[in-house]
Structures are given as structure tokens and as C-alpha cells.
Design a protein around this motif. Structure first.
Motif, PDB file in Angstrom:
ATOM      1  N   UNK A  17       0.836  -1.214   0.000  1.00 18.07           N
ATOM      2  CA  UNK A  17       0.000   0.000   0.000  1.00 18.07           C
ATOM      3  C   UNK A  17       0.862   1.252   0.000  1.00 18.07           C
ATOM      4  N   UNK A  18       1.945   1.194   0.785  1.00 21.20           N
ATOM      5  CA  UNK A  18       2.762   2.394   0.965  1.00 21.20           C
ATOM      6  C   UNK A  18       3.409   2.857  -0.330  1.00 21.20           C
ATOM      7  N   UNK A  19       3.874   1.887  -1.129  1.00 18.88           N
ATOM      8  CA  UNK A  19       4.573   2.282  -2.349  1.00 18.88           C
ATOM      9  C   UNK A  19       3.686   3.085  -3.299  1.00 18.88           C
ATOM     10  N   UNK A  20       2.513   2.547  -3.692  1.00 15.06           N
ATOM     11  CA  UNK A  20       1.673   3.372  -4.580  1.00 15.06           C
ATOM     12  C   UNK A  20       1.187   4.652  -3.898  1.00 15.06           C
ATOM     13  N   UNK A  21       0.951   4.586  -2.581  1.00 17.71           N
ATOM     14  CA  UNK A  21       0.473   5.787  -1.874  1.00 17.71           C
ATOM     15  C   UNK A  21       1.504   6.895  -1.967  1.00 17.71           C
ATOM     16  N   UNK A  22       2.775   6.546  -1.753  1.00 14.48           N
ATOM     17  CA  UNK A  22       3.807   7.579  -1.781  1.00 14.48           C
ATOM     18  C   UNK A  22       3.996   8.131  -3.187  1.00 14.48           C
ATOM     19  N   UNK A  23       3.970   7.246  -4.188  1.00 14.65           N
ATOM     20  CA  UNK A  23       4.087   7.724  -5.563  1.00 14.65           C
ATOM     21  C   UNK A  23       2.937   8.678  -5.885  1.00 14.65           C
ATOM     22  N   UNK A  24       1.749   8.289  -5.440  1.00 12.17           N
ATOM     23  CA  UNK A  24       0.568   9.110  -5.709  1.00 12.17           C
ATOM     24  C   UNK A  24       0.722  10.496  -5.077  1.00 12.17           C
ATOM     25  N   UNK A  25       1.172  10.534  -3.830  1.00 11.02           N
ATOM     26  CA  UNK A  25       1.342  11.818  -3.144  1.00 11.02           C
ATOM     27  C   UNK A  25       2.364  12.678  -3.877  1.00 11.02           C
ATOM     28  N   UNK A  26       3.460  12.026  -4.277  1.00 10.10           N
ATOM     29  CA  UNK A  26       4.514  12.744  -4.990  1.00 10.10           C
ATOM     30  C   UNK A  26       3.978  13.353  -6.285  1.00 10.10           C
ATOM     31  N   UNK A  27       3.238  12.550  -7.037  1.00  7.98           N
ATOM     32  CA  UNK A  27       2.673  13.025  -8.303  1.00  7.98           C
ATOM     33  C   UNK A  27       1.707  14.175  -8.060  1.00  7.98           C
TER      34      UNK A  27
END
Lengths: 433, 281
Positions: free
Chosen positions: B58-68
Motif C-alpha cells: 500500500x505504501x509504495x503506490x500511496x507515496x508515488x501518488x502523493x509525490x505526483x
């Protein structure tokens, strides 16, 4: 007669050898250059109805196995022996379906379980129980089969209290036991085993050998590859001797072992006069060889007896002695047997040729190469003929004692086993501290 | 061991050049448990001895999403085309991550499992299939993120959501097809190991992760859709957010065709290498 459980017909395996000009490792650039040509080649061959992968130029090919033929009847235990590079592993790899043969075929009429390595696919992070499932599945067992045999496997491996511990915390002995246990309970009709007994502790080895002979007695067929001639002889009825990719003998295991040892192509020379020290006078040594059970050989197993036969041409009637010096691989003289000086045995014979049989004591020697100087002499006065390293032989690596310990010249622990009888003196034990 | 009469179940195995091709499906079926165990092994081992455990999925896509969202959404004022920008990113990110993880995993799987391949027989194709399965499980976990964020942005699931599993399968099969080709090449040419991450990186920017295909000029859209992931990602957005580019059917047809072609080519290439993979590893 029923059909053989394994029949191998004209089986061959060809590998591509890199020519010196070819770049090591291939690499993509080289592949693209060569690939375009070979793709066209392959496609055109395919349209002509030929197999596309059959395109190794004859000068690039190497036959690891060629024209292998043999049959195995159900319930037989077959030992496959041969030197390194004789094709044993390739044969096992084909029979266990790891690689395809290039020619010929093999028909296996039964469920095959192969054990080329103990613990294939074990993962250190997983627990013993998890690894049993994983390893079982890798070896071709269905989940319900593993469930059914779980108790047996755990009992055989003696790991029940550590079943839910990751195997990285296991001792190597526990690890081996668990791994072998899974494979042993595969319940195949044909069991293919490669040298796995070379590892593990004594009890483990005994257990594995026991399990294997139990499997064989059960009417299962066992194919066993090993360098340990003693194990092959004790376990197998039938022996298949491979040499340079071909079967040279199929027969009783003991005969195959004899043939393996008798085969001189490895150390090459029998009687060799290149080390002759002087021009022979009076009695010339004209031939010599080593015999094991009456069969000429150049290799022996640890502890075996052998005879040396020396043929001498006597020119004129003279009294002479025979002397031999045993040398280690590095040329160091380690034993001397002067027939006259030490044993007061000399020959006084009219001219003609004679054959002398020299019975050697059991050769409890380290494995490796040895040579023997052959000498005729007038005891203590002069040599009539002296051939340094006139005979060479090897003692083949074979286990000494119960622990599968290999005694080897290269270990620098001497060349011969010193048979000391060790015991505790019962009268001198002090109880307590 | 119990003795089974040998004649009870005649089990004849013929080993000859090219013979393995005839047993492909039968063997695959027999070893189906192994597929499950291998996938399970990879998942279990990946998250063992980690504090966050499966939460990493969960954390990996969540962090990418926040960054984007911060970089493109806030700073570059990228247009969401009427869709909440974080959801737009996530709807593109989940299929993309499934694709890239499945492709990288399966592409590298034969070399990574060389020890197994050279010591024991089983249908080799199970290895890349297991790698793809691992990626699918991860994708399913990361869908939870979507389930949490949708209500936050006032987006409610509709009947279109039924397309989601199909789109996931489509993605996985595209990745498997490509992964088979890559794995087959990788056995002989280890160069692939260096090329693949770079290609995947490029694909990430070529795929509409941080933007909707709407921003692509209309006459270029079908060229853009030659990338099979474009159809899938736009399909995801339609399924979740209800917004669709009007070329979506053609794009999906393109993705499906590519999938079939990749699977056919992939299986062919893989079979060609499989027969003597053990000799190369």
C-alpha cells in the motif's frame, strides 16, 4: 518377460563448444549479428520441415553422450560409474528431464523421482513445515500427497520440535535430514540419485543408504551415481560404466567396478621404460604390469591387494635379486622392497625369460598417483637394470572407515594409513573431577 | 513405504528431442500446486522480517501518488480533466505497477531461479507465471487504497467496476507475454538484466500515469495506444471514475490484440529456450 522399466536407445546429448575466435559469453551485440543469419537459417529450415534448432556446425559440437543403450528391469538397483566428464551427470539430467536429449530416446515406465541435490528450492527464511510443502511441490508432489506423508517425513527427519522454525536456524545436519526426508517420501517407482550421500554425518548417511536399499527391496528401481565404489558395490546389483560419453560396460556392479579400475586410459601408460637409468646387462626387465584379481589394472581402491608381474629376460646364468621402490605422486620414495637384502630371496636361473609375481600387502594408501621403480640387481653390489617409475598406478578416491572420510595424498597427511589400535586403558580412569 | 502394483497406473514417459512439447498442458496441470507454492514463497519471503509487512504493497503506490499530486497536480497545475487528480494518478498507477512488477519479475525469473532449473524438472513456465501471480496479489492489496480514497473524493462505485477484474487479468497477461519473451532472451543474454529496468522506466513516462490521454492530440491518440498499457489504464479510469476518452473501445481492442500476439510469441520463444535452459544457466 515384462518390458524394462527404463529403456535407453541411442541416446545422445550434444553441446555447442565455443571456438577460440568466438567471444566469451556471447552477449547481445554478437547475438544480433549472428542471430540475423541463424534466424534466416532456422526459418528456412523450418519451412523445409527440419527442426530449427538442429544447426550446430560439426566443428563446434561436443558430444557429452553418444549412442547410449541400456535397459533396466523393474526392481533393479543400478549404479552408474565413470570418471569425471564421462557423462554421468548429463545422463542423469536427461533421465530426470532437466535437459532434452539431442538424439535417441529414453522410455521410463513409471513415476520418476530424481534427487540430484538435497534440498533443492529450500528457502532459508521459511520454516521447516513450509519448506516441506515447497520442496515437495518442486519434486512433483501434490498438496494432498504431502499432507498425507507429513508425519512420516517429520519422523524420518527428526525435526518435529523445530518444525515451525525457519530453516536458516537449523544445523546443517537437520537441514540435510529434512531435505532428504522430503525426497525419500516422494514414493517414486524410479528413483534417480546423484552423489547425495557424499554429504552429511555418519548416521545420516547410514539412514539414506538404508532408505535407498529399502526402496530397492520394495520393488522400486534405483539409479545411483557415485564416485564411491564401495557404496555402488554394496548397494547396486547392476553397474553401468560410462567412459567419454559412451557405455563401455553393463553388467554386475562388481564387474563394472573392476572394469572401471582396470581401465588404464586415464593414467595412460602401463610399463614405461623412459626412466631407464642404465643400459641393461645380464637380466633385462622387458615387461611389467599390475594385476588385481588376475586382471591387469592401473587403479586400485584403498585397502585392496594387488600383484605386480615383472617379466625378465635373462641373458646368461646369474644370481640376481628383484628390488622395487614405491614413490609418491611427487616422486618421494616411500617404500623399498629389496628381495635379496631384506628377504633373502634371489633367483639363480639359466637364460630365458621368466615371470615373477610380486604379491603386495593390502594397499592402505591415500588416493592419488604412485609409481614404482623396477630393479634387477646383484644384491648390494651393482644394478643390472634400473627403470625409475617403470610402473604407475593410482589409488582411487574411496571412502575410508565409516565416516566417508577421503584419504588423499594432497592433504599432506602422509600416503599410508597408520593402523593404530586406539583404546582407553580401563585401569587408569579417574572417576569425577 | 507402501508397495503399489506397478501396473496399476501405466505412467510412460518418453524422452526424445522435441518430445516435451506434447506434454505441455498435462504437465502444467499436474504441477498446478507448485505455481501456488512458488507465488506464496515469494510473497511470504518478501514481507518476512519487515515491520510494515504487507502494508508495503500500500505504501509504495500511496507515496508515488502523493509525490505526483504535489509535483504535477499542485506545482505544475496538471489538469485532471474533471477527475480528482490523486484518483486519476492512482487509477493509472495500479495497473502500471502491476504491469511493471509482473514484467520485471517474470523477465528475471528464470535467471533468478537458476538453481532450481538446473537441478529439478517441472514445467519452466510456472516460474514466470508465479512471478506474475505475486504482482497480481500486490495489485489486489493496493486496490484497498482506492477503496479508501474513493469515498474521500466523493466518488462512488458503479456497475462499471465489474470491468476492473477483467482489466487486471488483461494487464497480467500482457505482462506475462512480454515477460516470457524477456525471460527467454535473458537466459542466453544477460544484457537483458541491464536493459529491462531502463525500458520499464521509459515506459513509465510514456504511459499516462500522471495525466489523462485526453491531453494527447486526437490524431496521435491511436499511435499512443500502441502501448498496450494505455488502453488498460484508460479502462481503469473509466471503470472507477466514469471518465472515458472516446477512443477507449479501439484502445482496448489494441491492448487485447497486443496481449494475444505477445502471448503467442512469448510462449514460442519460451519453449524454444526452455528445452535446454538448464544448459545455459
Amino acid at each position: 518377460m515384462t518390458k524394462p522399466i527404463i529403456s535407453v536407445e541411442n541416446l545422445g546429448k550434444r553441446y555447442r563448444v565455443k571456438r577460440p575466435g568466438m567471444r566469451e559469453g556471447g552477449g547481445l551485440r554478437h547475438a544480433i549479428e549472428a542471430g540475423a543469419a541463424s534466424l534466416w537459417n532456422g526459418l528456412s529450415r523450418m519451412f523445409k520441415g527440419r527442426a530449427p534448432y538442429d544447426r550446430i556446425a560439426p566443428e563446434d559440437e561436443f558430444w557429452a553422450l553418444k549412442d547410449i543403450n541400456f535397459e533396466v528391469q523393474a526392481g533393479e538397483c543400478v549404479g552408474i560409474i565413470g570418471r569425471n566428464g564421462a557423462g554421468k551427470s548429463t545422463l542423469l539430467k536427461i533421465l530426470s528431464r532437466i535437459t532434452e536429449p539431442s538424439t535417441g530416446r529414453a522410455v521410463l515406465r513409471g513415476r520418476v523421482g530424481s534427487l540430484l541435490e538435497v534440498g533443492t528450492g529450500f528457502h532459508p527464511e521459511l520454516t521447516g513445515r513450509e519448506n516441506i510443502f515447497l520442496n515437495g511441490a518442486i519434486l512433483g508432489m501434490r498438496r494432498h500427497e504431502i499432507n498425507k506423508r507429513m508425519d512420516e517425513i517429520v519422523a524420518f527427519a527428526e525435526v518435529d520440535e523445530f518444525l515451525d522454525t525457519p530453516v536458516k536456524h537449523y544445523s546443517s545436519g537437520m537441514y540435510m535430514r529434512l531435505a532428504f526426508a522430503v525426497a525419500a517420501h516422494l514414493d517414486p517407482e524410479i528413483l534417480i540419485v546423484d552423489e547425495v550421500l557424499a554429504v552429511g554425518d555418519v548416521q545420516f548417511q547410514k539412514k539414506c543408504l538404508g532408505k535407498m536399499s529399502e526402496v530397492a527391496k520394495d520393488g522400486r528401481t534405483v539409479l545411483f551415481v557415485s564416485h564411491n565404489m564401495a557404496a555402488v558395490q554394496s548397494l547396486c546389483k547392476i553397474g553401468v560404466l560410462l567412459e567419454q560419453g559412451s557405455v563401455v560396460q553393463v553388467g554386475l556392479a562388481s564387474e563394472a567396478v573392476t572394469a572401471y579400475l582396470a581401465n588404464g586410459s586415464i593414467c595412460g601408460e602401463g610399463f614405461n621404460t623412459s626412466g631407464r637409468q642404465r643400459k641393461p646387462t645380464n637380466c633385462e626387465i622387458i615387461d611389467a604390469w599390475i594385476e588385481r584379481d588376475g586382471v591387469p589394472t592401473q587403479a586400485l581402491l584403498f585397502g585392496e591387494r594387488a600383484d605386480i608381474i615383472i617379466v625378465i629376460q635373462v641373458v646368461k646364468r646369474i644370481k640376481f635379486a628383484v628390488e622395487m621402490i614405491l614413490r609418491q605422486q611427487d616422486g618421494l620414495a616411500v617404500k623399498f622392497a629389496p628381495s635379496g637384502l631384506a628377504f633373502d630371496w634371489e633367483i639363480d636361473q639359466a637364460s630365458g625369460s621368466l615371470k615373477i609375481r610380486c604379491q603386495l600387502p593390502p594397499m592402505r594408501f591415500a588416493s592419488g598417483g604412485y609409481s614404482i621403480d623396477l630393479i634387477t640387481a646383484c644384491s648390494g653390489k651393482e644394478f643390472y637394470d634400473y627403470i625409475e617409475s617403470g610402473l604407475r598406478f593410482t589409488v582411487d578416491s574411496s571412502a575410508v572407515g565409516e565416516r566417508n572420510w577421503m584419504f588423499n595424498q594432497s592433504r599432506n597427511q602422509g600416503y599410508s594409513l597408520w593402523e593404530v589400535n586406539y583404546q582407553v586403558d580401563q585401569n587408569e580412569i579417574t572417576q569425577g573431577l | 513405504m507402501m508397495m503399489k502394483p506397478l501396473h496399476e497406473e501405466p505412467h510412460v514417459l518418453v524422452l526424445a528431442p522435441g518430445e516435451a512439447d506434447h506434454r505441455f498442458w498435462r504437465d502444467l496441470w499436474h504441477y498446478r500446486d507448485l505455481l501456488v507454492f512458488l507465488a506464496w514463497r515469494d510473497i511470504a519471503v518478501r514481507y518476512r522480517q519487515t515491520i510494515a509487512g504487507v502494508a508495503w504493497a500500500l505504501l509504495q503506490p500511496a507515496m508515488t501518488m502523493i509525490l505526483f499530486t504535489i509535483i504535477f497536480g499542485r506545482l505544475a497545475h496538471m489538469d485532471g480533466g474533471g477527475m480528482p487528480y490523486p484518483l486519476l494518478v492512482l487509477a493509472g498507477l495500479i495497473p502500471w505497477q502491476l504491469f511493471s512488477a509482473a514484467l520485471t519479475g517474470s523477465g528475471d525469473s528464470l535467471v533468478a531461479n537458476a538453481g532450481l532449473i538446473s537441478k529439478v524438472y517441472f514445467p519452466r513456465i510456472i516460474i514466470p507465471m508465479a512471478a506474475v501471480s505475486v504482482a497480481i496479489v500486490n495489485a489486489l492489496v493496493s486496490l484497498a487504497l482506492l477503496a479508501v480514497l474513493m469515498p474521500v473524493y466523493g466518488v462512488w462505485p458503479t456497475w462499471r467496476l465489474v470491468a476492473l477484474p477483467l482489466l487486471l487479468v488483461l494487464t497480467a497477461l500482457i505482462a506475462l507475454g512480454a515477460g516470457l519473451v524477456v525471460a527467454a532472451m535473458g537466459v542466453r543474454y544477460r544484457d537483458i538484466r541491464f536493459v529491462l529496468p531502463f525500458v520499464v522506466q521509459c515506459g513509465f513516462f510514456a504511459a499516462p500515469v500522471g495525466y489523462s490521454t485526453v491531453v494527447v492530440p486526437e490524431h496521435w491518440r491511436m499511435v499512443f495506444a500502441l502501448n498496450p498499457m494505455v488502453g488498460v489504464m484508460e479502462g481503469f479510469r473509466w471503470s472507477i471514475l466514469g471518465h472515458a476518452v472516446h477512443e477507449l473501445p479501439q484502445m482496448l481492442a489494441m491492448s487485447a490484440t497486443t496481449m494475444v500476439v505477445l502471448l503467442v510469441v512469448g510462449r514460442w520463444a519460451f519453449r524454444a529456450v526452455e528445452r535446454d535452459a538448464a544448459d545455459w544457466l
